[in-house]
Design a protein around this motif. Structure first.
Motif, PDB file in Angstrom:
ATOM      1  N   GLU A  43     -70.436 -29.360-125.171  1.00 25.40           N
ATOM      2  CA  GLU A  43     -70.207 -30.699-124.623  1.00 25.40           C
ATOM      3  C   GLU A  43     -71.119 -30.901-123.426  1.00 25.40           C
ATOM      4  O   GLU A  43     -71.126 -30.094-122.497  1.00 25.40           O
ATOM      5  N   LYS A  45     -72.552 -32.284-119.932  1.00 27.26           N
ATOM      6  CA  LYS A  45     -71.925 -32.684-118.672  1.00 27.26           C
ATOM      7  C   LYS A  45     -72.008 -34.205-118.485  1.00 27.26           C
ATOM      8  O   LYS A  45     -73.013 -34.826-118.856  1.00 27.26           O
ATOM      9  N   LYS A  46     -70.987 -34.767-117.909  1.00 27.79           N
ATOM     10  CA  LYS A  46     -70.989 -36.201-117.622  1.00 27.79           C
ATOM     11  C   LYS A  46     -71.982 -36.494-116.510  1.00 27.79           C
ATOM     12  O   LYS A  46     -72.013 -35.808-115.484  1.00 27.79           O
ATOM     13  N   LYS A  47     -72.803 -37.534-116.701  1.00 31.43           N
ATOM     14  CA  LYS A  47     -73.797 -37.883-115.692  1.00 31.43           C
ATOM     15  C   LYS A  47     -73.119 -38.547-114.496  1.00 31.43           C
ATOM     16  O   LYS A  47     -72.250 -39.399-114.663  1.00 31.43           O
ATOM     17  N   TYR A 287     -75.856 -31.226-111.788  1.00 31.60           N
ATOM     18  CA  TYR A 287     -76.492 -32.437-111.282  1.00 31.60           C
ATOM     19  C   TYR A 287     -76.564 -32.331-109.763  1.00 31.60           C
ATOM     20  O   TYR A 287     -75.550 -32.188-109.084  1.00 31.60           O
TER      21      TYR A 287
END
Length: 347
Positions: A43, A45-47, A287
């Motif tokens: 999955e 990573k969410k930005k 990030y």
């Protein structure tokens, strides 16, 4: 931190395709033979809030693309799936990618296809020059794929592009973003010393500890030497280097890398967030927050770089003309809600 790269691995063990001249290998076929094997991403990573690009004119983007296709040219903006493409194209700028669209290296962070490239296009220097003239560019960036199949690594082709472009657009400044010319440095630098660009750029990409995983076929010290030797030969030409963060490096390793670049007489630096082009590429380790990018800029200014641009969306040729003229790096686009949450907006 773990050094983890990944690609889509077929359910059944499948032998990767062999390179056929003129055919691009991507995904599993591209990276199956690199030294450090990839780990599949389950999955992504969410930005975060700060990974944003500015909206731009679709008409201008379409016009630039039509001009490029008419001249049978490639841009690294398209081939490497750069997220800044709409903004840069709408601003009337593009980074031309010469020597075809097939690279002889297999870097797992890059979206450019790997394989056995076709022969060089003898008309490409003229077509590039005509496009620079047609777009009325005042600053052009020329890069290339790696061409380990050529005796000079493609340096003579860069020279032809420089000569043709300057003949048609004598007032246009030209930055070249070159490969490492590994095994061919002397002949390549002889050619590019005699016919020099306005800016000599070469990306080191990451810290030395991660080279085997992310730059197979390249060498950290070689890239440093390339930049230093060119500066020794042409002290009048600005040198520039870019790299990514978010691959698994530490903050201390970035400061050490900046020290190395300064010790090798580099003038300008770009640092940007690595973004995974697809699930078939190396994953994002983390990030990096804009505050950390600011610390890198503060450190770079302290140790004396002429210019250092660092930010989530910064890339090697991102507003290259503005950096050349000494402008400050554009601030990341943030939402009001996120800034309020971090206590960075007043009452």
């Amino acid at each position: 931190m773990t050094t983890a790269v990944q690609t889509h691995v077929p359910a059944a063990k499948v032998k990767p395709k062999k390179a056929i001249q003129g055919e691009k290998l991507r995904g599993y076929d591209k990276v199956a033979r690199i030294p450090i094997k990839v780990i599949p991403t389950v999955e992504a990573k969410k930005k975060p809030d700060w990974i944003r690009v500015k909206m731009s004119s679709p008409a201008e983007v379409a016009r630039i693309k039509a001009t490029l296709r008419e001249q049978k040219l490639y841009t690294v903006c398209e081939e490497a799936a750069c997220p800044n493409l709409p903004q840069c194209f709408a601003d009337g700028t593009a980074t031309f990618m010469i020597m075809g669209d097939i690279c002889t290296r297999r870097c797992p962070f890059c979206d450019v296809g790997h394989g056995r490239p076709n022969a060089l296009d003898a008309d490409e220097p003229r077509h590039t020059a005509e496009t620079i003239q047609g777009l009325q560019l005042k600053y052009a960036v020329i890069t290339s794929v790696d061409r380990d199949d050529l005796k000079d690594g493609g340096a003579a082709h860069f020279v032809e592009v420089l000569n043709e472009s300057r003949a048609l657009s004598p007032n246009c400044l030209i930055e070249i973003l070159v490969p490492d010319f590994r095994g061919r440095m002397d002949i390549a630098l002889d050619l590019l010393t005699e016919t020099a660009p306005d800016v000599f750029n070469h990306n080191i990409e990451t810290v030395p500890r991660l080279y085997k995983a992310f730059r197979p076929g390249s060498d950290y010290q070689h890239s440093l030497d390339l930049l230093k030797i060119y500066k020794e030969r042409r002290p009048d030409i600005a040198t520039k280097c870019g790299f990514m963060v978010g691959l698994g490096e530490t903050e201390e390793e970035i400061y050490a890398l900046l020290d190395d670049l300064k010790a090798h007489d580099v003038d300008m630096i770009t640092i940007g967030q690595y973004l995974q082009p697809s699930k078939n590429h190396a994953p994002v380790d983390r990030y990096v927050h804009p505050d950390e990018f600011q610390r890198y800029m503060d450190y770079g200014k302290k140790i004396g770089f002429f210019s250092i641009w660092a930010g989530p969306m910064v890339r090697s040729s991102y507003f290259a003309d503005r950096q050349y003229y000494g402008e400050d790096c554009p601030a990341p686009i943030r939402s009001k809600k996120a800034l309020e949450a971090e206590g960075k907006l007043g009452c």
